[in-house]
Design an enzyme around this catalytic site. Structure first.
Site, PDB file in Angstrom:
ATOM      1  CB  ILE A  63      -0.948  -0.058   1.156  1.00 20.32           C
ATOM      2  CG1 ILE A  63      -2.256   1.012   0.864  1.00 20.32           C
ATOM      3  CG2 ILE A  63      -0.264   0.327   2.417  1.00 20.32           C
ATOM      4  CD1 ILE A  63      -3.377   0.630   1.953  1.00 20.32           C
ATOM      5  CG  ASN A 108      11.414  -6.216   7.698  1.00 24.51           C
ATOM      6  OD1 ASN A 108      12.795  -6.070   7.370  1.00 24.51           O
ATOM      7  ND2 ASN A 108      10.614  -5.381   6.996  1.00 24.51           N
ATOM      8  CG  HIS A 123       5.016  -9.368   5.079  1.00 21.32           C
ATOM      9  ND1 HIS A 123       4.413  -9.431   6.352  1.00 21.32           N
ATOM     10  CD2 HIS A 123       5.810  -8.165   5.092  1.00 21.32           C
ATOM     11  CE1 HIS A 123       4.977  -8.460   7.150  1.00 21.32           C
ATOM     12  NE2 HIS A 123       5.724  -7.815   6.476  1.00 21.32           N
ATOM     13  CG  HIS A 156       8.756  -6.277   2.153  1.00 16.12           C
ATOM     14  ND1 HIS A 156       8.235  -5.055   2.380  1.00 16.12           N
ATOM     15  CD2 HIS A 156       8.774  -6.768   3.367  1.00 16.12           C
ATOM     16  CE1 HIS A 156       7.763  -5.049   3.422  1.00 16.12           C
ATOM     17  NE2 HIS A 156       8.139  -6.021   4.193  1.00 16.12           N
TER      18      HIS A 156
HETATM   19  P1  5GP Z   1       6.749  -4.810   7.507  1.00 18.20           P
HETATM   20  O1  5GP Z   1       7.051  -3.807   8.094  1.00 18.20           O
HETATM   21  O2  5GP Z   1       5.841  -5.939   8.440  1.00 18.20           O
HETATM   22  O3  5GP Z   1       7.786  -5.798   7.276  1.00 18.20           O
HETATM   23  O4  5GP Z   1       5.883  -4.555   6.344  1.00 18.20           O
HETATM   24  C1  5GP Z   1       4.516  -4.454   6.377  1.00 18.20           C
HETATM   25  C2  5GP Z   1       4.318  -3.772   4.924  1.00 18.20           C
HETATM   26  O5  5GP Z   1       2.624  -3.872   4.690  1.00 18.20           O
HETATM   27  C3  5GP Z   1       4.587  -2.289   4.839  1.00 18.20           C
HETATM   28  O6  5GP Z   1       5.379  -2.234   3.749  1.00 18.20           O
HETATM   29  C4  5GP Z   1       3.187  -1.632   4.673  1.00 18.20           C
HETATM   30  O7  5GP Z   1       3.453  -0.473   3.750  1.00 18.20           O
HETATM   31  C5  5GP Z   1       2.401  -2.796   4.216  1.00 18.20           C
HETATM   32  N1  5GP Z   1       0.815  -2.798   4.526  1.00 18.20           N
HETATM   33  C6  5GP Z   1       0.216  -2.180   5.540  1.00 18.20           C
HETATM   34  N2  5GP Z   1      -0.904  -2.273   5.611  1.00 18.20           N
HETATM   35  C7  5GP Z   1      -1.374  -2.505   4.383  1.00 18.20           C
HETATM   36  C8  5GP Z   1      -2.685  -3.022   3.731  1.00 18.20           C
HETATM   37  O8  5GP Z   1      -3.640  -2.640   4.340  1.00 18.20           O
HETATM   38  N3  5GP Z   1      -2.491  -3.240   2.514  1.00 18.20           N
HETATM   39  C9  5GP Z   1      -1.374  -3.345   1.899  1.00 18.20           C
HETATM   40  N4  5GP Z   1      -1.519  -3.951   0.558  1.00 18.20           N
HETATM   41  N5  5GP Z   1       0.016  -3.399   2.272  1.00 18.20           N
HETATM   42  C10 5GP Z   1      -0.233  -2.825   3.708  1.00 18.20           C
END
Ligand code: 5GP
Ligand code: ZN
Length: 114
Positions: A31, A87, A100, A102
């Site tokens: 997002i 992460n 997840h 990336h």
């Molecule tokens: P993390 O910081 O946990 O490795 O990554 C989480 C990722 O999820 C972030 O890059 C953030 O932008 C993305 N994200 C958070 N909420 C949403 C959402 O509601 N939809 C989508 N598509 N991505 C999200």
């Protein structure tokens, strides 16, 4: 695990731009993209962090990497390169507790990361 954001995306109760799907994983656009390609690959099974992985998850995790490489190839990033990141917990900045991978591509990335 109904309270999990990414389980909700998997179930279709929260919208996302899905760009990859197979029997084991789902890929959707981040997002807040940090690169021209920024796609998150999740296992269909809920797993909170890498710390919770068990031997049963080996195939599942390997699968995420194969799916990401496939999409990277389709988008023309294979030769120039791309970055795959997962992460874990606070120090790495994990914010969503459904693992997840990336996939970041389409621009150069620095190393070491911030
Ligand atoms: P993390 O910081 O946990 O490795 O990554 C989480 C990722 O999820 C972030 O890059 C953030 O932008 C993305 N994200 C958070 N909420 C949403 C959402 O509601 N939809 C989508 N598509 N991505 C999200
Ligand atoms: Zn989940």
């Amino acid at each position: 695990m109904a309270e999990c954001l990414f389980c909700k995306i998997r179930d279709g109760s929260i919208p996302a731009k899905i760009v990859y799907r197979d029997s084991e994983c789902l890929g959707f656009e981040d997002i807040h993209p940090q690169a021209p390609t920024h796609v998150l690959f999740i296992p269909l099974t809920h797993i909170s962090t890498v710390n919770e992985l068990t031997g049963e998850d080996r195939e599942r995790i390997g699968h995420l990497f194969m799916a990401a490489a496939k999409l990277a190839k389709e988008r023309g990033h294979s030769e120039a390169g791309y970055r795959l990141v997962m992460n874990t917990n606070r120090d790495a900045g994990q914010t969503v507790f459904h693992i997840h991978l990336h996939l970041l591509g389409g621009r150069p990335f620095t190393w070491p990361p911030g």
